[in-house]
Write an enzyme that holds these catalytic residues in place. Structure first.
Site, PDB file in Angstrom:
ATOM      1  CD  GLU A 192      -3.028  -1.027   2.241  1.00  0.00           C
ATOM      2  OE1 GLU A 192      -2.751  -0.392   3.278  1.00  0.00           O
ATOM      3  OE2 GLU A 192      -4.113  -1.595   2.063  1.00  0.00           O
ATOM      4  CD  GLU A 199      -3.824  -6.066   2.765  1.00  0.00           C
ATOM      5  OE1 GLU A 199      -4.521  -5.404   3.570  1.00  0.00           O
ATOM      6  OE2 GLU A 199      -2.617  -5.862   2.600  1.00  0.00           O
TER       7      GLU A 199
HETATM    8  C1  GAL Z   1      -4.120  -2.915   5.127  1.00  0.00           C
HETATM    9  C2  GAL Z   1      -2.664  -3.314   5.198  1.00  0.00           C
HETATM   10  C3  GAL Z   1      -2.463  -4.608   5.974  1.00  0.00           C
HETATM   11  C4  GAL Z   1      -3.262  -4.578   7.248  1.00  0.00           C
HETATM   12  C5  GAL Z   1      -4.705  -4.314   6.913  1.00  0.00           C
HETATM   13  C6  GAL Z   1      -5.605  -4.313   8.127  1.00  0.00           C
HETATM   14  O1  GAL Z   1      -4.251  -1.557   4.875  1.00  0.00           O
HETATM   15  O2  GAL Z   1      -2.116  -3.480   3.920  1.00  0.00           O
HETATM   16  O3  GAL Z   1      -1.093  -4.778   6.251  1.00  0.00           O
HETATM   17  O4  GAL Z   1      -2.754  -3.567   8.065  1.00  0.00           O
HETATM   18  O5  GAL Z   1      -4.811  -3.053   6.307  1.00  0.00           O
HETATM   19  O6  GAL Z   1      -6.935  -4.021   7.761  1.00  0.00           O
END
Ligand code: GAL
Length: 672
Positions: free
Chosen positions: A156, A312
């Protein structure tokens, strides 16, 4: 297993399924249990190493890749592929101890501390050198490991530090400006620096746009946005090129965050083999299904010929909202099918196993703290089984019905201080136009201004304030060649430098408007203006009122009250073989929906409230996704019979969807 990758194709004959895996938080016996459970859950991809820098390089130049090799071996033996992360998003403490000025600085001069993540300035030479060194070691030592399927660069980019304002950033900005403008007079001209005595004698006098006493220079800010996006992209490209030089057979991605303002993802996507994104809709927000659809349509559109992956999402709950609403049973599955419907071929989660410690320990995972005896685990297993059967979708493309023009430079420019109304927010404008499409089951691609639009019968243009002559000419050509454009207020106002296209507003779009936009009168929050249509209907406008002098267009609606009563609110104009509809206020959803339904014309399928509908196609078949976002059953009329890909049943007439239910109707013939 995933087969070898050919550029431009999906790197697997199946849907990717799995998530972030952080083995550095666990002991070897847990790794073995993880590999076995991943296999059980149908996981075929684990994202490993994203935050491993401190474990891979415990001291400067001292490396420990043994543990990671063992993890990759275990995963490989279990049939789990790996998205191997470059760990550059979170430098180890020793780096900032040795070089404290690696830490980024805010616009008010506050230097961040380490102890979280993303605590680096991307312009700092020591950060760059150390980052490239660890990436090089990783690629050299592990690049030929057979488990690796994708490189996951960084994490990110710009998420927590969208811009840095330190002295290293200032120096890099000056270099960037020199390259962009050649001489300082060109920059002064672009920034309108005669205003308030802001002329520079030399690039060396320029600083980052730090906190200033009054309204700042918009050209300066706009260029700093461009520069910051470019700087992070340069770091991505440096890592990518290094990885490519060692492992040219492995595709490379980095995870986006949907409509993320700091980075111009259209520019980024050109540099990536495939796109991926992270999506954390709020289960408590009734708009989440629409916002997710919009997010996924954007990601698909960034690289239109290659499928993409959700990198994710959460199975159940995040832990970073004040109150973290949990997904109801079936919601995780339904959200995953939203992605598949809109062109994804990978469903991944943050994270595989819930952490025992650290700030994300209460963030849900595929495998929660309670282990496998949970409803969540059952859902994970069931989804894995289903996705396993959907490999044919990896070659199917989404059939979009229209396009929405969207650009990051426009987003940056239109939200700057000093606009007629600070209430005009770009994403609100996009949502305003997207909502009726979503409700009607109309699929939209997003397109960057200047992109070839000839494949779309209809193009929507929400507040495209910043528009170059060339981009405007491209939209004019699209209309003149037979396209239909629906253009909203505050479009075509400034050039790429945020300098006004003088004359009636609209600049390069002026001749498409059907009238002269001689001025604008923003409405107060909560204020509405009545709009009367020529066919007798009444509706409401909010946010904005354009004052348009009629000239050559057909007036479809006028303001019915207030100081500008009688002025056109909506106009239509023939231009060459095509036509435009110009909307001078923010029409209510019903009115805008009616207008869009008219321009989009007759459709095969009638919408069912709460049910999302998207069609994907391959050469031989079409796949109609029907997703029930409601907590009650839905009965959906089908335009034609087909086979439900998930249940195997033949379906025709009406399809009964349970709450949160999903169906993918496969047909041998194509339908819209
Ligand atoms: C994302 C990030 C992950 C984790 C996740 C939690 O923004 O890439 O590493 O922190 O959020 O929701």
């Amino acid at each position: 297993m995933i087969s070898s990758w050919e550029p431009g194709t999906w790197p697997a004959p199946h849907v990717l399924y799995g998530g972030d895996y952080n083995p550095e938080q666990w002991s070897p016996p847990v790794w073995r249990e993880d590999a076995a459970l991943m296999r059980k859950a149908g996981v075929n991809l684990a994202t490993v190493g994203v935050f491993s820098w401190a474990r891979l390089e415990p001291a400067p130049g001292e490396y420990d890749f043994g543990w990671l090799t063992e993890v990759l071996d275990l995963l490989y033996d279990a049939g789990v592929g790996v998205a191997l992360g470059t760990p550059t998003a979170s430098p180890p403490p020793w780096l900032t101890v040795a070089h404290p000025d690696v830490l980024p600085v805010t616009d008010s001069g506050v230097r961040y501390s380490p102890g979280s993540r993303q605590h680096f300035c991307v312009h700092h030479p020591e950060y760059q050198a150390h980052a490239m060194r660890i990436v090089s070691e990783l690629a050299r030592r592990l690049g030929d490991h057979p488990a690796i399927r994708i490189w996951h660069v960084h994490n990110e980019f710009a998420c927590h530090v969208p811009q840095c304002f330190c002295d290293f950033s200032a120096a890099a900005f000056r270099t960037w400006l020199r390259e962009r403008y050649g001489n300082v007079e060109a920059m002064n001209e672009a920034w309108g620096a005669s205003f308030w005595s802001q002329r520079y004698r030399d690039f060396d006098e320029v600083l980052p746009p730090r906190v200033v006493p009054a309204l700042p220079n918009p050209g300066h800010h706009l260029d700093y946005r461009r520069f910051s996006s470019d700087s992070y992209l340069a770091q991505y490209i440096a890592e990518r090129d290094l990885l490519r030089s060692v492992t040219s057979h492995i595709p490379i991605t980095t995870n986006y965050m949907g409509f993320f303002k700091p980075l111009d993802y259209f520019a980024w996507a050109r540099e990536q083999d495939l796109c991926s994104t992270d999506n954390y809709p709020d289960p408590a927000d009734p708009d989440s299904p629409m916002l997710t659809a919009m997010h996924y349509d954007l990601i698909r559109s960034l690289k239109k010929d290659v499928p993409w992956t959700v990198m994710e999402q959460t199975t159940f709950r995040v832990n970073w909202r004040p109150v973290n609403a949990a997904k109801v049973p079936g919601e995780m599955r339904r959200g995953s099918y939203q992605a598949l419907a809109r062109g994804a071929a990978g469903i991944l989660f943050f994270q595989w196993r819930a952490s025992a410690a650290g700030t994300e320990k209460f963030h849900s995972a595929m495998l929660g703290h309670a282990g496998t005896a949970t409803p969540g685990w059952r859902e994970v297993i069931e989804l894995g089984e289903e996705l396993h059967r959907l490999g044919e979708l990896t070659t199917a493309t989404v059939a979009a019905d229209c396009a929405i023009l969207f650009s990051w430079p426009n987003w940056w420019a239109v939200e700057q201080i000093g606009q007629p109304s600070a209430e005009l927010r770009m994403l609100e404008q996009v949502r305003w136009m997207y909502r009726p499409l979503f409700e009607a089951g109309v699929t939209a691609d997003f397109a960057a201004p200047g992109e070839d639009l000839s494949a779309y019968p209809v193009v929507l243009v929400p507040s495209l304030y910043l528009l170059t002559e060339a981009e405007g000419a491209s939209l004019r050509r699209y209309v003149e060649n037979g396209g239909t454009a629906v253009i909203s207020f505050w479009s075509g106002i400034v050039d790429e430098h945020d300098r006004v296209h003088l004359g009636p507003y609209g600049g390069p779009l002026r001749e498409l408007i059907g009238g002269d936009v001689v001025d604008v009168a923003p409405l107060q929050p909560g204020q509405t203006v009545e709009v009367a249509w020529t066919d007798g209907r009444r509706s409401a406008g909010t946010l904005w009122q354009d004052l348009v002098d009629e000239s050559g267009g057909e007036v479809l609606a006028r303001y019915a009250a207030g100081p500008w009563a009688g002025y056109p609110a909506v106009l239509s104009k023939q231009a060459g073989a095509g036509r435009t509809v110009y909307v001078g206020t923010r029409l209510d959803t019903a009115a805008l929906g009616g207008l869009l339904a008219q321009v989009l014309g007759e459709r095969d399928a009638q919408p069912t409230a709460g049910v999302e509908r998207v069609v994907r196609r391959t050469a031989g078949a079409s796949y109609e996704f029907l997703i029930n976002h409601r907590g009650e059953p839905a009965s959906v009329p089908l335009a034609a019979a087909g086979q439900d890909l998930l249940s195997g049943a033949t379906v025709s007439g009406r399809l009964e969807l349970p709450p949160q239910g999903v169906s993918i109707v496969r047909r041998e013939t194509e339908r819209r």
